[in-house]
Design a protein around this motif. Structure first.
Motif, PDB file in Angstrom:
ATOM      1  N   THR A 144       0.740  -1.002  -0.556  1.00 50.25           N
ATOM      2  CA  THR A 144      -0.351   0.137  -0.482  1.00 50.25           C
ATOM      3  C   THR A 144       0.973   1.334  -0.126  1.00 50.25           C
ATOM      4  O   THR A 144       1.979   1.372   1.298  1.00 50.25           O
TER       5      THR A 144
ATOM      6  N   ARG B 218      -4.834  -9.899 -13.634  1.00 49.41           N
ATOM      7  CA  ARG B 218      -4.544  -7.604 -14.575  1.00 49.41           C
ATOM      8  C   ARG B 218      -3.326  -7.603 -14.556  1.00 49.41           C
ATOM      9  O   ARG B 218      -3.400  -7.189 -16.009  1.00 49.41           O
TER      10      ARG B 218
ATOM     11  N   ARG C 168       1.286   0.006 -12.173  1.00 45.36           N
ATOM     12  CA  ARG C 168       0.439   1.112 -10.986  1.00 45.36           C
ATOM     13  C   ARG C 168      -0.778   1.212 -11.369  1.00 45.36           C
ATOM     14  O   ARG C 168      -1.811   1.778 -10.539  1.00 45.36           O
ATOM     15  N   PRO C 169      -1.257   1.423 -12.914  1.00 43.05           N
ATOM     16  CA  PRO C 169      -2.552   2.436 -13.391  1.00 43.05           C
ATOM     17  C   PRO C 169      -3.714   0.717 -12.950  1.00 43.05           C
ATOM     18  O   PRO C 169      -5.002   0.854 -12.546  1.00 43.05           O
TER      19      PRO C 169
ATOM     20  N   ALA D 147      -4.634   1.027  -9.385  1.00 38.91           N
ATOM     21  CA  ALA D 147      -5.292   2.829  -9.201  1.00 38.91           C
ATOM     22  C   ALA D 147      -6.430   2.544  -7.479  1.00 38.91           C
ATOM     23  O   ALA D 147      -6.557   3.125  -7.146  1.00 38.91           O
ATOM     24  N   ASP D 148      -7.446   1.294  -8.319  1.00 37.84           N
ATOM     25  CA  ASP D 148      -8.323   0.983  -7.796  1.00 37.84           C
ATOM     26  C   ASP D 148      -8.548   0.565  -6.885  1.00 37.84           C
ATOM     27  O   ASP D 148      -9.597  -0.059  -5.635  1.00 37.84           O
ATOM     28  N   GLN D 149      -7.079  -0.138  -6.183  1.00 43.17           N
ATOM     29  CA  GLN D 149      -7.576  -0.832  -4.802  1.00 43.17           C
ATOM     30  C   GLN D 149      -6.515   0.387  -3.976  1.00 43.17           C
ATOM     31  O   GLN D 149      -5.331   0.148  -3.603  1.00 43.17           O
ATOM     32  N   PRO D 150      -7.520  -0.038  -2.687  1.00 41.24           N
ATOM     33  CA  PRO D 150      -7.363   0.675  -1.587  1.00 41.24           C
ATOM     34  C   PRO D 150      -6.364   0.414  -0.596  1.00 41.24           C
ATOM     35  O   PRO D 150      -5.274   1.106  -0.154  1.00 41.24           O
TER      36      PRO D 150
ATOM     37  N   ASN E 286      -1.952  -0.891  -3.957  1.00 43.42           N
ATOM     38  CA  ASN E 286      -1.850  -0.317  -4.512  1.00 43.42           C
ATOM     39  C   ASN E 286      -0.737   0.255  -5.388  1.00 43.42           C
ATOM     40  O   ASN E 286      -0.080   0.937  -6.364  1.00 43.42           O
TER      41      ASN E 286
END
Lengths: 405, 405
Positions: free
Chosen positions: B114, B140, B213-214, B217-220, B223
């Motif tokens: 994180t 992903r 990284r992108p 990006a939606d993973q708190p 990320n």
């Protein structure tokens, strides 16, 4: 390991007298869990006193778990890393009988054996023919000639003899011909490295064996030969150079005489086979040498026979002979074995070997109260590599200067 | 250390069955001076009996004072000098999950982590996300392509995964990107040797990270990623070659399965996570193998948690499961750890590791009366290098011939 560069810088050539007494195969095992080993079962009042007054430990000849042959384990006792200084059985036997090997010679340890009508080995030791017959048959084999090399054939003992090939460009990287089991034919000798030397040497060996066959055809027991341990003189660092010791060996069996000679010791003649006979030789030469290696074979033999009580009696007889050795007043007395041969396993084993080092006034007090494996495990020397024995003996004889200022 | 040239000459491929039972992080420390360690506090009647009947000692995985990771300490247990045979974490993890590494592949062990809005690491383990999420996120990352190389991304467990680069001329001499502390940004990957290979490989790794990284990006929690332990298959000497052992590993955690596979063991499937489950697998395959490595993880985990009593309970549960293993009648049973993880220090440490070797009829009597650090210090094996464990086990199983004649 004794680092010979360092050792030869530190040894002075002056100091006390050292006796290294080796009972072959001394280390043992209990017959039952928790019971005494052979050494612990033996009544050994003198060795027990020496262990109390001296320091004790257990040594590891080659490495953890590795069972040594007697050649490598004696090399280790004399300070040579047996993996670095591999010495073949052929060389050991040749030196043991006093044969003067030249640098290019290739020596093999040979056995007479018995083969059946199909050429299969039925007795790898030719019914253990007596030495007299061995001498007679070796004499027959001396008739064999090989192209371009000199051949020497020399009897050793019982069914054992030595073959030495002398000439240019011979290799000891050739295979053994003993099949190691009965029911198989002797193996052909094969080259074990590339190039013409090993190929030619192997061919010469095979020619020798084929020439031996008709010469032995009338012998019911010894009608064939096998050869093992092909080797050349390893040129070991010498005792008088690295340790500055004028050293003598007192041993009955040829191989132990051989390994002592390889190390640069004088091998003294012994009449008789007991430790008492050997100690008599030590006494006669006491003023001539700084170091005596004294070898006692039968502890190992009884172990290999599985004869626990017999091994106990050998150890007790050694103890009984010791006072005559102590009368000579050695400065350092090391009593140990070269490896373990527990009667219960009937063979050499990897188990660490008990050792006592007696050097009045130069040792601390340790917990070992008797000479035995369990007591030695409590000793100050701990468990240590066999190659440390010589540096420790030299140190306790005050034969070394300090390292560095 | 096991000298593999010598060992492969001496091992015969015949002899008794060996079980090596490893409780990860077994060694401990007392909570208070003079108190018992975790192992000493545990009620372990079976291990105490085995220690009494067998021989005991303490082993040192890498060197005095050196705290081992579990990879190197297992290499040492298997006889590989962990300094000579360095095996990176990337390779261990890849093998652990069954990924078939090719000789030129470079593998890295990756973590989800994180980072905050400034890109500084706030949790190096991404809140220990569950394996299910790890699998989803790894999927992903599989979308990432790199010029001139194949990329494999594989989930391991929790926040951990593996990246493998496959192609010509890649180097594993590149730096790690985990800053190892929170409050700092992930590090760039840099070449650690001169020449184009390491430079290019490091650039490829940086491209991968930037591409990840992108996608995250939606993973708190998860990320960002970090990667450590870049490495190639070290081509270890194999158990069946050097020890002539048909060997099986029974381990739940991927890394231990990986290091076993590297050594040439068959890794057996286990259902369940307890030692009882593992022993069931050993029993099912008892006649198929000469050697079983059985790994028990939780002793280490409780030690790292600082949970002294929890570690005691793990050890007691192992003791309770042992009779089922003894029912199989192994010829040699070694019970030990791979390193120490004292609860009081909450981490791996350098302390020597207790070991018992049980081999009826082949051991001397020693002073160790129970299985614990203090009793093991009184044992016949003394304090010895971990790499001696395999030669000792093989010797006691009578699986080696003697060295030299």
């Amino acid at each position: 390991m004794a680092n010979f560069d360092v050792m030869s810088e530190l040894t002075t050539g002056a100091g006390g007298k050292i006796v290294l007494l080796v009972m072959d195969g001394l280390g043992g095992l209990p017959l039952e869990p928790g019971g005494p080993t052979e050494l612990e079962a033996a009544q050994t009042p003198t060795m027990d006193r020496l262990a109390r007054e001296g320091i004790a430990g257990l040594h590891v000849p080659i490495g953890a778990g590795i069972t040594p042959g007697s050649g490598p384990s004696h090399l280790a006792l004399f300070g040579y890393d047996p993996i670095r200084f591999g010495v073949g059985r052929g060389v050991l036997e040749a030196f043991g009988i006093g044969f003067e090997l030249q640098p290019q010679d290739v020596a093999g340890r040979a056995n007479f054996c018995t083969v059946d009508a199909n050429g299969l080995v039925v007795d790898r030791r030719a019914g253990r023919i007596p030495t007299e017959l061995c001498i007679k048959l070796v004499d027959r084999l001396r008739a064999i000639t090989l192209p371009g090399v000199e051949v020497f054939v020399e009897p050793v003992k019982d069914y054992r003899f030595v073959i030495v090939l002398r000439g240019e460009g011979l290799s000891d990287r050739i295979s053994e011909t003993d099949p190691l089991v009965v029911g198989k034919p002797p193996l052909p000798c094969l080259p074990e490295e590339p190039g013409p030397s090993a190929k030619r040497t192997a061919e010469l060996v095979n020619q020798f064996i084929e020439a031996a066959r008709p010469l032995l055809a009338d012998q019911p027991a010894a009608n064939m030969i096998t050869v093992r341990g092909w080797s050349k003189d390893p040129n070991l660092p010498q005792f008088h150079e690295v340790y500055k010791l004028h050293a003598a060996a007192v041993a009955v069996y040829p191989m132990y005489r051989g390994v002592s000679k390889l190390a640069g010791m004088d091998v003294l003649p012994v009449s008789g086979e007991t430790l008492a006979d050997e100690i008599k030789v030590v006494a006669e030469h006491w003023s001539d040498y700084d170091f005596f290696f004294v070898h006692v074979k039968p502890a190992d033999s009884r172990g290999e026979d599985g004869d626990f009580q017999g091994k106990v009696r050998v150890i007790e007889s050694v103890d009984a002979a010791l006072p005559a050795l102590l009368d000579l007043k050695p400065d350092v007395l090391v009593i140990t074995g070269d490896h373990s041969t527990p009667a219960v396993l009937r063979s050499h084993t990897w188990h660490p070997v008990p050792l006592l080092l007696w050097a009045p006034g130069r040792v601390r007090t340790d917990a070992a109260q008797a000479f035995g494996e369990t007591e030695c495990a409590r000793g100050l020397l701990g468990t240590f590599p066999t190659t440390d024995v010589m540096p420790l003996a030299l140190a306790h004889a005050m034969r070394m200067v300090r390292y560095g200022a």
